[in-house]
Scaffold this motif. Structure first.
Motif, PDB file in Angstrom:
ATOM      1  N   GLU A  62     -13.664  -0.858  27.937  1.00  0.00           N
ATOM      2  CA  GLU A  62     -14.211  -2.078  28.525  1.00  0.00           C
ATOM      3  C   GLU A  62     -13.834  -3.313  27.715  1.00  0.00           C
ATOM      4  N   MET A  63     -13.822  -3.203  26.407  1.00  0.00           N
ATOM      5  CA  MET A  63     -13.487  -4.362  25.583  1.00  0.00           C
ATOM      6  C   MET A  63     -12.013  -4.722  25.690  1.00  0.00           C
ATOM      7  N   VAL A  64     -11.159  -3.732  25.709  1.00  0.00           N
ATOM      8  CA  VAL A  64      -9.733  -4.010  25.903  1.00  0.00           C
ATOM      9  C   VAL A  64      -9.522  -4.691  27.255  1.00  0.00           C
ATOM     10  N   GLY A  65     -10.147  -4.155  28.294  1.00  0.00           N
ATOM     11  CA  GLY A  65     -10.014  -4.746  29.625  1.00  0.00           C
ATOM     12  C   GLY A  65     -10.575  -6.146  29.702  1.00  0.00           C
ATOM     13  N   LEU A  66     -11.690  -6.397  29.007  1.00  0.00           N
ATOM     14  CA  LEU A  66     -12.302  -7.728  29.010  1.00  0.00           C
ATOM     15  C   LEU A  66     -11.352  -8.764  28.449  1.00  0.00           C
ATOM     16  N   PHE A  67     -10.806  -8.517  27.267  1.00  0.00           N
ATOM     17  CA  PHE A  67      -9.933  -9.509  26.637  1.00  0.00           C
ATOM     18  C   PHE A  67      -8.640  -9.684  27.437  1.00  0.00           C
ATOM     19  N   GLU A  68      -8.118  -8.610  27.967  1.00  0.00           N
ATOM     20  CA  GLU A  68      -6.910  -8.728  28.794  1.00  0.00           C
ATOM     21  C   GLU A  68      -7.182  -9.563  30.037  1.00  0.00           C
ATOM     22  N   HIS A  69      -8.331  -9.343  30.675  1.00  0.00           N
ATOM     23  CA  HIS A  69      -8.680 -10.094  31.877  1.00  0.00           C
ATOM     24  C   HIS A  69      -8.844 -11.577  31.575  1.00  0.00           C
ATOM     25  N   ILE A  70      -9.541 -11.893  30.503  1.00  0.00           N
ATOM     26  CA  ILE A  70      -9.764 -13.304  30.158  1.00  0.00           C
ATOM     27  C   ILE A  70      -8.441 -13.999  29.886  1.00  0.00           C
ATOM     28  N   GLU A  71      -7.582 -13.372  29.096  1.00  0.00           N
ATOM     29  CA  GLU A  71      -6.286 -13.980  28.774  1.00  0.00           C
ATOM     30  C   GLU A  71      -5.430 -14.155  30.024  1.00  0.00           C
ATOM     31  N   ARG A  72      -5.489 -13.204  30.931  1.00  0.00           N
ATOM     32  CA  ARG A  72      -4.645 -13.244  32.123  1.00  0.00           C
ATOM     33  C   ARG A  72      -5.188 -14.177  33.193  1.00  0.00           C
ATOM     34  N   GLU A  73      -6.501 -14.176  33.385  1.00  0.00           N
ATOM     35  CA  GLU A  73      -7.075 -14.871  34.532  1.00  0.00           C
ATOM     36  C   GLU A  73      -7.792 -16.178  34.191  1.00  0.00           C
ATOM     37  N   ILE A  74      -8.191 -16.388  32.944  1.00  0.00           N
ATOM     38  CA  ILE A  74      -9.023 -17.552  32.631  1.00  0.00           C
ATOM     39  C   ILE A  74      -8.343 -18.505  31.656  1.00  0.00           C
ATOM     40  N   GLY A  75      -7.876 -18.020  30.539  1.00  0.00           N
ATOM     41  CA  GLY A  75      -7.213 -18.912  29.603  1.00  0.00           C
ATOM     42  C   GLY A  75      -7.093 -18.303  28.225  1.00  0.00           C
ATOM     43  N   PRO A  76      -6.433 -19.017  27.306  1.00  0.00           N
ATOM     44  CA  PRO A  76      -6.222 -18.504  25.951  1.00  0.00           C
ATOM     45  C   PRO A  76      -7.514 -18.519  25.137  1.00  0.00           C
ATOM     46  N   ILE A  77      -7.814 -17.411  24.514  1.00  0.00           N
ATOM     47  CA  ILE A  77      -9.029 -17.295  23.716  1.00  0.00           C
ATOM     48  C   ILE A  77      -8.794 -17.937  22.353  1.00  0.00           C
ATOM     49  N   GLU A  78      -9.540 -18.978  22.075  1.00  0.00           N
ATOM     50  CA  GLU A  78      -9.434 -19.675  20.793  1.00  0.00           C
ATOM     51  C   GLU A  78     -10.575 -19.302  19.851  1.00  0.00           C
ATOM     52  N   VAL A  79     -11.713 -18.908  20.415  1.00  0.00           N
ATOM     53  CA  VAL A  79     -12.885 -18.560  19.610  1.00  0.00           C
ATOM     54  C   VAL A  79     -13.483 -17.268  20.161  1.00  0.00           C
ATOM     55  N   ALA A  80     -13.802 -16.345  19.263  1.00  0.00           N
ATOM     56  CA  ALA A  80     -14.517 -15.123  19.640  1.00  0.00           C
ATOM     57  C   ALA A  80     -15.720 -14.977  18.716  1.00  0.00           C
ATOM     58  N   ILE A  81     -16.893 -14.831  19.311  1.00  0.00           N
ATOM     59  CA  ILE A  81     -18.133 -14.744  18.543  1.00  0.00           C
ATOM     60  C   ILE A  81     -18.840 -13.441  18.886  1.00  0.00           C
ATOM     61  N   PHE A  82     -19.110 -12.661  17.860  1.00  0.00           N
ATOM     62  CA  PHE A  82     -19.823 -11.394  18.036  1.00  0.00           C
ATOM     63  C   PHE A  82     -21.267 -11.598  17.617  1.00  0.00           C
ATOM     64  N   ASN A  83     -22.194 -11.420  18.566  1.00  0.00           N
ATOM     65  CA  ASN A  83     -23.587 -11.794  18.322  1.00  0.00           C
ATOM     66  C   ASN A  83     -24.581 -10.724  18.780  1.00  0.00           C
ATOM     67  N   ILE A  84     -24.176  -9.466  18.733  1.00  0.00           N
ATOM     68  CA  ILE A  84     -25.087  -8.398  19.134  1.00  0.00           C
ATOM     69  C   ILE A  84     -26.042  -8.086  17.986  1.00  0.00           C
ATOM     70  N   GLY A  85     -27.338  -7.984  18.303  1.00  0.00           N
ATOM     71  CA  GLY A  85     -28.346  -7.833  17.264  1.00  0.00           C
ATOM     72  C   GLY A  85     -28.551  -6.404  16.785  1.00  0.00           C
ATOM     73  N   ALA A  86     -29.150  -5.563  17.608  1.00  0.00           N
ATOM     74  CA  ALA A  86     -29.399  -4.143  17.297  1.00  0.00           C
ATOM     75  C   ALA A  86     -30.441  -3.933  16.206  1.00  0.00           C
ATOM     76  N   ASN A  87     -31.379  -4.846  16.071  1.00  0.00           N
ATOM     77  CA  ASN A  87     -32.397  -4.737  15.030  1.00  0.00           C
ATOM     78  C   ASN A  87     -33.488  -3.745  15.439  1.00  0.00           C
ATOM     79  N   VAL A  88     -33.613  -2.666  14.683  1.00  0.00           N
ATOM     80  CA  VAL A  88     -34.677  -1.692  14.906  1.00  0.00           C
ATOM     81  C   VAL A  88     -35.311  -1.352  13.565  1.00  0.00           C
ATOM     82  N   ARG A  89     -36.540  -0.843  13.609  1.00  0.00           N
ATOM     83  CA  ARG A  89     -37.225  -0.454  12.377  1.00  0.00           C
ATOM     84  C   ARG A  89     -37.860   0.918  12.548  1.00  0.00           C
ATOM     85  N   PHE A  90     -37.417   1.854  11.729  1.00  0.00           N
ATOM     86  CA  PHE A  90     -37.972   3.202  11.696  1.00  0.00           C
ATOM     87  C   PHE A  90     -38.004   3.676  10.243  1.00  0.00           C
TER      88      PHE A  90
END
Length: 243
Positions: free
Chosen positions: A68-96
């Motif tokens: 899915e990630m490979v397809g996402l970046f390929e789609h954006i570059e092909r159909e929307i425009g050149p990616i100049e900024v990529a921000i990874f902001n997934i949290g995943a904070n858990v406490r056990f």
């Protein structure tokens, strides 16, 4: 839209920090590509950006899936425009507690906060390197620096993400790619903090919790830095937070 329109991708564009970052970059003329597991949860954010005169596209994407990630970046570059900024902001904070941390929990948290960051960084690097420019930002947390009691899974994943960011910065910086790792060290103004930690949320009027819009301002500042004064790591915390 012309092919020259710069694109900013926000992986994990939640209701607080991720959404604020997306709105900030949209105000600077970027076309935003925002992702969450469910694209429908992004409709309000996209509407806000468009109401302010910006452009945004929503994608439902599992950031742990290489396909899915490979397809996402390929789609954006092909159909929307050149990616100049990529921000990874997934949290995943858990406490056990450690004896209550199952293999499934540990693996899933690592996949969300560590492995998904790797996929994001790798795919961003692939499209940025031929152009010799770009910015990749990985959101860090208190757990990126120290493993607190009950946070074995989260700290392990965030330590991994920090190491990834350091390695990528050393490899990609000489090739024109700015890799940064802001550490968000404190509670953020979110519904989760409001509902679950009311005593902490009560400090909001004193500047005691982080404003997502102010975090977003710092992400924009990182991207706008000249190459001779790049920041790799900075920490953002309320003035009253201990460290």
């Amino acid at each position: 839209m012309t092919a020259a329109t710069p694109v900013a991708v926000v992986i994990g564009a939640g209701d607080a920090t991720g959404g604020a970052i997306a709105r900030r970059f949209a105000r600077e003329g970027f076309t935003l590509c925002v992702t969450r597991r469910n694209a429908d949860s992004l409709s309000e954010l996209v509407s806000q950006i468009e109401a302010d005169g910006g452009k945004a596209h929503a994608f439902g994407c599992d950031a742990r899936s290489e396909e899915e990630m490979v397809g996402l970046f390929e789609h954006i570059e092909r159909e929307i425009g050149p990616i100049e900024v990529a921000i990874f902001n997934i949290g995943a904070n858990v406490r056990f507690g450690i004896t209550d941390t199952t293999a499934r929990v540990y693996r899933k948290v690592w996949e969300m906060a560590g492995f998904a960051g790797f996929l994001t960084g790798r795919e961003a690097a692939k499209v940025m390197l031929p152009r010799g420019k770009g910015t990749i930002i990985f959101t860090g947390a208190t757990a990126s620096l120290r493993g607190g009691s009950g946070f074995s899974a989260f700290a392990g994943a965030k330590f991994a993400l920090r190491a990834l960011a350091q390695s990528m910065a050393r490899e990609l910086g000489p090739q024109g790619i700015h890799v940064a790792h802001p550490i968000i060290d404190g509670a953020i103004d979110t519904a989760f903090i409001r509902d679950n930690f009311p005593e902490r949320y009560a400090l909001k009027d004193q500047g005691g919790i982080l404003n997502p819009d102010h975090i977003a301002d710092q992400y924009w500042a990182i991207h706008a830095q000249p190459r001779d004064s790049w920041t790799h790591e900075l920490d953002l915390r309320p003035w009253m937070e201990t460290f």
